[in-house]
Design a protein around this motif. Structure first.
Motif, PDB file in Angstrom:
ATOM      1  N   LEU B   2       0.859  -1.179   0.000  1.00 11.93           N
ATOM      2  CA  LEU B   2       0.000   0.000   0.000  1.00 11.93           C
ATOM      3  C   LEU B   2       0.901   1.237   0.000  1.00 11.93           C
ATOM      4  O   LEU B   2       1.640   1.468   0.941  1.00 11.93           O
ATOM      5  CB  LEU B   2      -0.887   0.016   1.248  1.00 11.93           C
ATOM      6  N   ASP B 212       1.599  -5.439  -7.156  1.00  9.16           N
ATOM      7  CA  ASP B 212       1.500  -5.699  -5.731  1.00  9.16           C
ATOM      8  C   ASP B 212       0.201  -6.412  -5.379  1.00  9.16           C
ATOM      9  O   ASP B 212      -0.707  -6.532  -6.188  1.00  9.16           O
ATOM     10  CB  ASP B 212       1.591  -4.379  -4.967  1.00  9.16           C
ATOM     11  N   ASP B 213       0.161  -6.853  -4.163  1.00  9.16           N
ATOM     12  CA  ASP B 213      -0.930  -7.679  -3.660  1.00  9.16           C
ATOM     13  C   ASP B 213      -1.427  -6.970  -2.411  1.00  9.16           C
ATOM     14  O   ASP B 213      -0.838  -7.112  -1.354  1.00  9.16           O
ATOM     15  CB  ASP B 213      -0.342  -9.053  -3.326  1.00  9.16           C
ATOM     16  N   ASN B 214      -2.426  -6.134  -2.548  1.00  9.81           N
ATOM     17  CA  ASN B 214      -2.849  -5.393  -1.364  1.00  9.81           C
ATOM     18  C   ASN B 214      -4.342  -5.517  -1.097  1.00  9.81           C
ATOM     19  O   ASN B 214      -5.107  -6.013  -1.923  1.00  9.81           O
ATOM     20  CB  ASN B 214      -2.399  -3.928  -1.444  1.00  9.81           C
ATOM     21  N   THR B 215      -4.747  -5.051   0.084  1.00  7.72           N
ATOM     22  CA  THR B 215      -6.119  -5.184   0.544  1.00  7.72           C
ATOM     23  C   THR B 215      -7.109  -4.620  -0.462  1.00  7.72           C
ATOM     24  O   THR B 215      -8.189  -5.185  -0.661  1.00  7.72           O
ATOM     25  CB  THR B 215      -6.258  -4.458   1.900  1.00  7.72           C
ATOM     26  N   TYR B 218      -8.244  -7.183  -2.866  1.00  6.29           N
ATOM     27  CA  TYR B 218      -9.172  -8.163  -2.288  1.00  6.29           C
ATOM     28  C   TYR B 218     -10.579  -7.584  -2.168  1.00  6.29           C
ATOM     29  O   TYR B 218     -11.573  -8.281  -2.415  1.00  6.29           O
ATOM     30  CB  TYR B 218      -8.684  -8.618  -0.908  1.00  6.29           C
ATOM     31  N   ILE B 219     -10.669  -6.309  -1.799  1.00 10.98           N
ATOM     32  CA  ILE B 219     -11.986  -5.673  -1.724  1.00 10.98           C
ATOM     33  C   ILE B 219     -12.579  -5.604  -3.134  1.00 10.98           C
ATOM     34  O   ILE B 219     -13.760  -5.907  -3.346  1.00 10.98           O
ATOM     35  CB  ILE B 219     -11.882  -4.258  -1.117  1.00 10.98           C
ATOM     36  N   GLU B 221     -12.078  -7.611  -5.614  1.00 10.31           N
ATOM     37  CA  GLU B 221     -12.575  -8.943  -6.001  1.00 10.31           C
ATOM     38  C   GLU B 221     -13.927  -9.226  -5.377  1.00 10.31           C
ATOM     39  O   GLU B 221     -14.836  -9.755  -6.033  1.00 10.31           O
ATOM     40  CB  GLU B 221     -11.553 -10.010  -5.609  1.00 10.31           C
ATOM     41  N   GLY B 222     -14.096  -8.834  -4.121  1.00 11.51           N
ATOM     42  CA  GLY B 222     -15.386  -9.027  -3.456  1.00 11.51           C
ATOM     43  C   GLY B 222     -16.491  -8.254  -4.165  1.00 11.51           C
ATOM     44  O   GLY B 222     -17.583  -8.782  -4.396  1.00 11.51           O
ATOM     45  N   LEU B 223     -16.186  -7.021  -4.547  1.00 13.66           N
ATOM     46  CA  LEU B 223     -17.189  -6.198  -5.246  1.00 13.66           C
ATOM     47  C   LEU B 223     -17.534  -6.804  -6.609  1.00 13.66           C
ATOM     48  O   LEU B 223     -18.703  -6.852  -7.004  1.00 13.66           O
ATOM     49  CB  LEU B 223     -16.668  -4.769  -5.426  1.00 13.66           C
ATOM     50  N   ARG B 225     -17.344  -9.968  -7.510  1.00 21.30           N
ATOM     51  CA  ARG B 225     -18.124 -11.200  -7.312  1.00 21.30           C
ATOM     52  C   ARG B 225     -19.571 -10.886  -6.967  1.00 21.30           C
ATOM     53  O   ARG B 225     -20.507 -11.540  -7.458  1.00 21.30           O
ATOM     54  CB  ARG B 225     -17.476 -12.053  -6.223  1.00 21.30           C
ATOM     55  N   LEU B 258     -12.147   4.318  -2.463  1.00 19.14           N
ATOM     56  CA  LEU B 258     -11.655   3.294  -1.541  1.00 19.14           C
ATOM     57  C   LEU B 258     -10.702   2.303  -2.214  1.00 19.14           C
ATOM     58  O   LEU B 258      -9.583   2.098  -1.758  1.00 19.14           O
ATOM     59  CB  LEU B 258     -12.829   2.530  -0.906  1.00 19.14           C
ATOM     60  N   ARG B 261      -7.026   3.192  -3.069  1.00 22.38           N
ATOM     61  CA  ARG B 261      -6.076   3.683  -2.043  1.00 22.38           C
ATOM     62  C   ARG B 261      -4.802   2.859  -2.069  1.00 22.38           C
ATOM     63  O   ARG B 261      -4.839   1.636  -2.050  1.00 22.38           O
ATOM     64  CB  ARG B 261      -6.707   3.603  -0.646  1.00 22.38           C
ATOM     65  N   GLU B 313      -9.928 -16.001  -8.904  1.00 20.67           N
ATOM     66  CA  GLU B 313     -10.633 -15.441  -7.745  1.00 20.67           C
ATOM     67  C   GLU B 313     -11.985 -14.835  -8.104  1.00 20.67           C
ATOM     68  O   GLU B 313     -12.910 -14.852  -7.294  1.00 20.67           O
ATOM     69  CB  GLU B 313      -9.764 -14.383  -7.061  1.00 20.67           C
TER      70      GLU B 313
END
Lengths: 388, 388
Positions: B2, B212-215, B218-219, B221-223, B225, B258, B261, B313
């Protein structure tokens, strides 16, 4: 389905290894008297106190010290903080520390200009502030509670053997918070993993409620996957900036109201853990860890679909050819394996709880009704006994 | 990792089938003169205009009409809106409609008290507002742009054949937005699916950037899905409240800063789509859909890891025994299948673009450098030609 709700979160966040510099941008917006709130002195040992003090003085602030905030802030300390704020007519409550300091600062902020005793008003009668609030800001040194971007404040009353949280209105949220992942590097490993589990459980408390399938659950799954990923890097390499920054950011979003929008929530693990904390004064995240699996295994049959989804989407359990129960079990087993890897306390006896305390802890456990099974006192005793 | 960033989003949201009632809570905070901004009259046909007007009058407001905001708001309309706001000394710009009305309201808000021409100042010189901003609020009738909780405003200049977006500072974000999923029920299916793809692409533009692999990823990907899940329900059952409410909420979080960021972002699909829009005036979401797959297939080799992750994912591609390229290809194939199910335009020729326009559209395409491959003008021509 997303139920009706409102959302407002106006905390300004400064995130990164340079974020403390922005304190210079924020301080001019507030008056001269700053109550500097911190804990047991670790911020003095790691140099953060000196950095903050330098910036406060450079900005011409009159600094009033309020040290010694304990891991579970007590109502006695709260009353002392209110006295300090009143005597010095403070304009800003600046918390430097973890969730305890931030929570404490918020509890002080809603009490300074109120005549009633804060414990009675906010933690027994659960009233809302009807007095002017003193602005709060946080410089975070530990990731976990999410207190840096929410309106919650947990206070402990040892006399009454109660540890209770009050989530205040949006106006009590910190005006700004400074999040520097490097400030969490010097944290002892035990505190780091307790914070990681606190974050994970915050997400679980909001995820394991309601049969519906909404966007909040998908965001929650993303946050859990990110946290699991980063936590396994951080336990081997605590100074891995990428991992610690992701953990810190996940903590903020795990409990700033976003993932509970339009949903029911549970919070019984927190009610159980806080009751254990009231008796043992143990680290918050560890009390949650120790009661979690007995609790989730008890409610799993009542929320089987969500526990099955948890297993597949969060833990990557392969569902092919397995019963729903078997899939859900595998998910909790994977969670248990991860918790053990982190080195969490899995038993409340490791935290100082003894069999003779069970009845008292059960009495101190507030029973909420948002989970898949509404607990009876017998259920509480059963879970506490299984957690011993 | 981040990167360093700040975050502030102080838009108050009221979400749900009762959310319009809260207009009564917000209106007293603003002055008497309200500029009521809407589009082609659908809000009059579906009754939303009457409901809003009743509340405005009940709150003693002096309503100034500003109708006829087109799907791609023009600089000429913007100048007219500024004139209306000045002549009537408006205290609040209230947009009732989709992203076009919200964007337009924000463009007016930063121009009312500025002497310069808004196009030159904000869309050619990209300056920041140095004048007092008129507060903006939105009552959303279409889910897609996320304009209800961000500071962006896209304006089209037909004369110059340019469609350009400017993301202003946090103070330009709407003061409050009212999100009632039922207000989107009457939307024609074509508009609904265009909005759904706009949402999906907003997430892609922020996701497909950085190794990079950041939060945030992941958020994201959730959105995605959640959006895929709900969109497939909504195309068969447009009045499914659960699906439409999840789509509406996902739209807001897909573009309120969001998930960008601490990340780099791409936005080339928007640059290409907006250039197509400047030539064809086609629906925004459709222009994005038509250029997306040629674009993503072009950059995939340069961001193979992320495209592989996207496949596994987001689309549940089974990676076992497949090459990274094969996995990534399967992900884009799954995305293509979903887009066709939604009934999106997959070719810019379906939107009125002709071979002779390609050079001009390429000239109108702003080239950004945040993606996995920094495009040359030849790359732009190649992707546009493949999109024909």
């Amino acid at each position: 389905m997303l139920g009706n709700f409102s959302y407002l979160n106006a905390t300004k966040l400064y995130f990164g290894d340079n974020s403390l510099e922005y304190l210079n941008e924020e301080l001019p917006k507030y008056g001269k008297n700053v109550q500097l709130i911190y804990g047991g002195g670790s911020v003095k040992r790691n140099g953060i106190y000196d950095e903050v003090m330098k910036i406060l003085l450079a900005n011409g602030k009159n600094v009033v010290e309020d040290a010694g905030v304990m891991p579970n802030p007590t109502v006695d300390k709260l009353r002392e903080g209110v006295r300090i704020a009143r005597e010095n007519k403070v304009d800003l409550l600046l918390a430097v520390g973890g969730g305890s300091c931030c929570d404490y600062a918020k509890a002080v902020s809603v009490s300074v200009n109120c005549d009633d005793d804060p414990w009675d008003k906010y933690y027994i009668r659960f009233e809302e502030p009807d007095c002017e609030i003193v602005p709060v800001a946080c410089i975070l040194t530990m990731a976990g509670t999410g207190s840096e971007m929410n309106a919650g404040a947990v206070i402990t009353n040892h006399e009454a053997k109660l540890k209770i949280g009050h989530v205040f209105g949006e106006n009590v949220m910190p005006k700004f918070s400074i999040l520097n992942p490097k400030f969490t590097f010097s944290l002892p490993k035990r505190q780091m993993v307790a914070g990681i589990y606190d974050i994970f459980n915050h997400i679980c408390e909001q995820y394991f409620s309601g049969e519906d399938d909404n966007t909040s659950d998908y965001i929650a799954e993303g946050l859990m996957r990110s946290l699991i990923h980063s936590s396994l890097i951080a336990i081997d390499d605590p100074e891995n900036y990428e991992a610690r920054s992701n953990i810190m950011w996940t903590a903020t979003w795990a409990l700033n109201t976003l993932i509970s929008r339009g949903k029911t929530t549970d919070w019984m693990v927190h009610m159980l853990g806080q009751a254990v904390g009231a008796y043992t004064d143990a680290t918050h995240g560890m009390t949650l860890a120790a009661v979690s699996l007995p609790y989730y295994r008890t409610i799993m049959p009542y929320g089987l679909n969500k526990f099955k989804r948890f297993a597949v989407e969060v833990w990557g359990v392969d569902p092919v050819g397995k019963s729903d129960e078997a899939i859900a079990d595998e998910g909790l087993l994977a969670m248990e394996g991860w918790m053990k890897k982190l080195g969490l306390n899995m038993k409340i006896s490791e935290l100082g709880a003894t069999p003779d305390m069970i009845e008292g802890i059960a009495d101190a456990t507030i029973i909420l009704d948002g989970g898949y099974k509404v607990f009876t006192r017998d259920d509480v005793v059963k879970v506490l006994t299984e957690s011993l």
